[in-house]
Each structure stands twice: as C-alpha cells, then as structure tokens.
Scaffold this active site. Structure first.
Site, PDB file in Angstrom:
ATOM      1  N   LYS A   1      48.089  39.292  39.247  1.00 50.86           N
ATOM      2  CA  LYS A   1      49.399  39.604  38.699  1.00 50.86           C
ATOM      3  C   LYS A   1      50.278  40.358  39.681  1.00 50.86           C
ATOM      4  O   LYS A   1      51.477  40.459  39.510  1.00 50.86           O
ATOM      5  CB  LYS A   1      49.236  40.489  37.440  1.00 50.86           C
ATOM      6  CG  LYS A   1      48.429  39.882  36.332  1.00 50.86           C
ATOM      7  CD  LYS A   1      48.244  40.967  35.228  1.00 50.86           C
ATOM      8  CE  LYS A   1      47.037  40.654  34.414  1.00 50.86           C
ATOM      9  NZ  LYS A   1      46.693  41.760  33.506  1.00 50.86           N
TER      10      LYS A   1
ATOM     11  N   GLU B   1      51.292  37.542  48.312  1.00 52.47           N
ATOM     12  CA  GLU B   1      50.319  38.559  47.892  1.00 52.47           C
ATOM     13  C   GLU B   1      51.035  39.911  47.860  1.00 52.47           C
ATOM     14  O   GLU B   1      51.922  40.156  48.679  1.00 52.47           O
ATOM     15  CB  GLU B   1      49.186  38.486  48.934  1.00 52.47           C
ATOM     16  CG  GLU B   1      48.272  39.644  49.102  1.00 52.47           C
ATOM     17  CD  GLU B   1      47.079  39.629  48.168  1.00 52.47           C
ATOM     18  OE1 GLU B   1      47.312  39.602  46.957  1.00 52.47           O
ATOM     19  OE2 GLU B   1      45.940  39.695  48.667  1.00 52.47           O
ATOM     20  N   ASP B   2      50.652  40.770  46.924  1.00 53.06           N
ATOM     21  CA  ASP B   2      51.285  42.094  46.859  1.00 53.06           C
ATOM     22  C   ASP B   2      50.855  42.983  48.023  1.00 53.06           C
ATOM     23  O   ASP B   2      51.665  43.561  48.723  1.00 53.06           O
ATOM     24  CB  ASP B   2      51.006  42.787  45.509  1.00 53.06           C
ATOM     25  CG  ASP B   2      49.515  42.857  45.162  1.00 53.06           C
ATOM     26  OD1 ASP B   2      48.679  42.287  45.903  1.00 53.06           O
ATOM     27  OD2 ASP B   2      49.180  43.487  44.143  1.00 53.06           O
ATOM     28  N   ILE B   3      49.523  43.078  48.229  1.00 55.76           N
ATOM     29  CA  ILE B   3      49.022  44.011  49.245  1.00 55.76           C
ATOM     30  C   ILE B   3      47.718  43.498  49.841  1.00 55.76           C
ATOM     31  O   ILE B   3      46.880  42.961  49.120  1.00 55.76           O
ATOM     32  CB  ILE B   3      48.854  45.437  48.621  1.00 55.76           C
ATOM     33  CG1 ILE B   3      48.471  46.473  49.666  1.00 55.76           C
ATOM     34  CG2 ILE B   3      47.871  45.449  47.458  1.00 55.76           C
ATOM     35  CD1 ILE B   3      48.665  47.924  49.200  1.00 55.76           C
TER      36      ILE B   3
ATOM     37  N   ASP C   1      44.446  44.712  51.439  1.00 54.10           N
ATOM     38  CA  ASP C   1      43.661  45.942  51.538  1.00 54.10           C
ATOM     39  C   ASP C   1      42.411  45.625  52.372  1.00 54.10           C
ATOM     40  O   ASP C   1      42.476  45.632  53.597  1.00 54.10           O
ATOM     41  CB  ASP C   1      43.338  46.400  50.106  1.00 54.10           C
ATOM     42  CG  ASP C   1      42.609  47.721  50.021  1.00 54.10           C
ATOM     43  OD1 ASP C   1      42.676  48.500  50.990  1.00 54.10           O
ATOM     44  OD2 ASP C   1      41.970  48.004  48.995  1.00 54.10           O
TER      45      ASP C   1
ATOM     46  N   GLY D   1      41.103  42.667  52.454  1.00 56.90           N
ATOM     47  CA  GLY D   1      41.259  41.275  52.876  1.00 56.90           C
ATOM     48  C   GLY D   1      40.288  40.313  52.212  1.00 56.90           C
ATOM     49  O   GLY D   1      40.339  39.106  52.432  1.00 56.90           O
TER      50      GLY D   1
ATOM     51  N   THR E   1      40.026  39.300  49.102  1.00 57.73           N
ATOM     52  CA  THR E   1      40.671  38.342  48.199  1.00 57.73           C
ATOM     53  C   THR E   1      41.268  37.193  49.001  1.00 57.73           C
ATOM     54  O   THR E   1      41.023  36.025  48.699  1.00 57.73           O
ATOM     55  CB  THR E   1      41.802  39.040  47.396  1.00 57.73           C
ATOM     56  OG1 THR E   1      41.291  40.240  46.832  1.00 57.73           O
ATOM     57  CG2 THR E   1      42.349  38.135  46.308  1.00 57.73           C
TER      58      THR E   1
ATOM     59  N   LYS F   1      47.671  47.216  54.586  1.00 55.06           N
ATOM     60  CA  LYS F   1      47.100  48.527  54.961  1.00 55.06           C
ATOM     61  C   LYS F   1      46.437  48.493  56.333  1.00 55.06           C
ATOM     62  O   LYS F   1      46.067  49.552  56.856  1.00 55.06           O
ATOM     63  CB  LYS F   1      46.079  48.975  53.905  1.00 55.06           C
ATOM     64  CG  LYS F   1      46.712  49.393  52.581  1.00 55.06           C
ATOM     65  CD  LYS F   1      45.679  50.036  51.669  1.00 55.06           C
ATOM     66  CE  LYS F   1      46.228  50.247  50.279  1.00 55.06           C
ATOM     67  NZ  LYS F   1      45.183  50.629  49.309  1.00 55.06           N
TER      68      LYS F   1
END
Ligand code: IMP
Ligand code: MG
Length: 184
Positions: free
Chosen positions: A53, A109-111, A113, A115, A117, A141
C-alpha cells in the site's frame, strides 16, 4: 514535536519525532521526477506499477506529473508485520491483471530499506518479459547489501530512521499524513 502548523487532530494524540520532508518539498521533488520520467520514455507503452500500500499517495501524485500516455496497475506484496524491522518474507497478495509483456514497466515503491521486497519482485516481473523494467522509489535508505536493480528514478536519499506519512505506515497508522516524519 511537530510544529503548530501541523494538524494535531490527524495524529490523535500520538507523537512523532520530527518532520523530515514537508508537503512543499515533496511536491517539488515529485514534479521533477515526473519530468525526468516523461523525458526518459520516448515511445512504447508505459505501465506504472504501484507497490501497495505504501506507494498509493506517491503514485497518484507522480502519474499526474508524467506528460505522456500511460497505464496504471498495482502489486500487493506483504513484507513487514507490525514491526519496524524487515522480515524478508515477501508474499504477493495481488498480481497485476494487465499484460506486462512488451511494455515499459515502471515499478513504483515508497521506500527501499533492506531491498528484500524489490529483489523478490524484480525476479518475478522479469519472467513476464517486459520491454524494459525500471524502479522509481520515493525514498532510499542506502542500506541494502545487494540490489538486483537500483532505482533509476529516486525522490530522496532518506535518513536511516523509521519514517511515516505520505503513504508510509507504522502498523497501518500515519499513511494519511501529507508530510513524511520520523517515528522516533
Ligand atoms: P525492504 O524489503 O526492507 O526494502 O522494505 C520495503 C518495504 O518496507 C517498504 O516498501 C515499506 O513498506 C516498508 N518500510 C521500510 N522502511 C520503512 C520505513 O522507514 N517506514 C515505513 N515503512 C518502511
Ligand atoms: Mg509498511
């Protein structure tokens, strides 16, 4: 503490540490990203694939800044539980209906982190034979050990803090904040 201009009602008494990116900063960068993406894709079908989401607000702002024909679909992958540490378990809960073969796929993608995902999703999406496959991430990040593919389009180099707002959640809360803040 947040400044007085933020809506304290939105937080319902919960406290956040500090605002990291305010609304104007985000809007300015999203507009630039839209321009970069517009310039990068001269021809062919473009499918903007939002990872739900977390990307829902970013994606909806971003596509309105891309000045060319495109289609939108979504992927739902679950990686985190209610915690703030990546579990590494990535499950695909919704698979796009749209055909991916032969199209330019832009995964939003939002972020990024750990990696984990993205690494899993990139492998899955490559099997569908897209014409090109690129990543657009709002935040990065830069802590991932290994990325199958890095973001071709990136909003901000993020601090190594747990961030919420503008789609990002902590245990499903805070997604609706129009700014990005650090939780602690
Ligand atoms: P990764 O697999 O560790 O790269 O994590 C990717 C997903 O974890 C992101 O799409 C977010 O949904 C979530 N995530 C990672 N870092 C944060 C954060 O700082 N705040 C909120 N969600 C995060
Ligand atoms: Mg999340």
């Amino acid at each position: 503490m947040l400044s007085g201009t933020r809506s304290s009602k939105q937080l319902g008494g919960q406290k956040l540490a500090s605002v990291v990116y305010d609304e104007v900063t985000i809007a300015t960068r999203v507009r630039e990203l839209g321009r970069e993406i517009t310039d990068a894709y001269p021809d062919g079908e473009l499918l903007v694939l939002g990872l739900l989401k977390g990307s829902f607000i970013f994606l909806s702002d971003l596509v309105r800044r891309i000045d060319r024909p495109l289609q939108v679909d979504f992927l739902v992958a679950a990686s985190y539980g209610a915690g703030t540490v990546s579990s590494g378990n990535v499950r695909l809960l919704y698979d796009p209906e749209t055909q991916l073969e032969g199209k330019h796929i832009l995964l939003v993608e939002d972020i990024i982190d750990t990696g984990k995902t993205l690494n899993r999703l990139i492998a899955l999406l490559k099997e569908r034979k897209p014409r090109t496959l690129e990543i657009c991430a709002l935040l990065h990040k830069h802590i991932a050990d290994h990325l199958e593919k890095d973001a071709a389009f990136l909003g901000f180099d993020a601090p190594k803090l747990f961030l919420v707002g503008y789609g990002l959640d902590h245990a499903e809360n805070f997604r609706h904040l129009p700014y990005i803040a650090s939780l602690t």
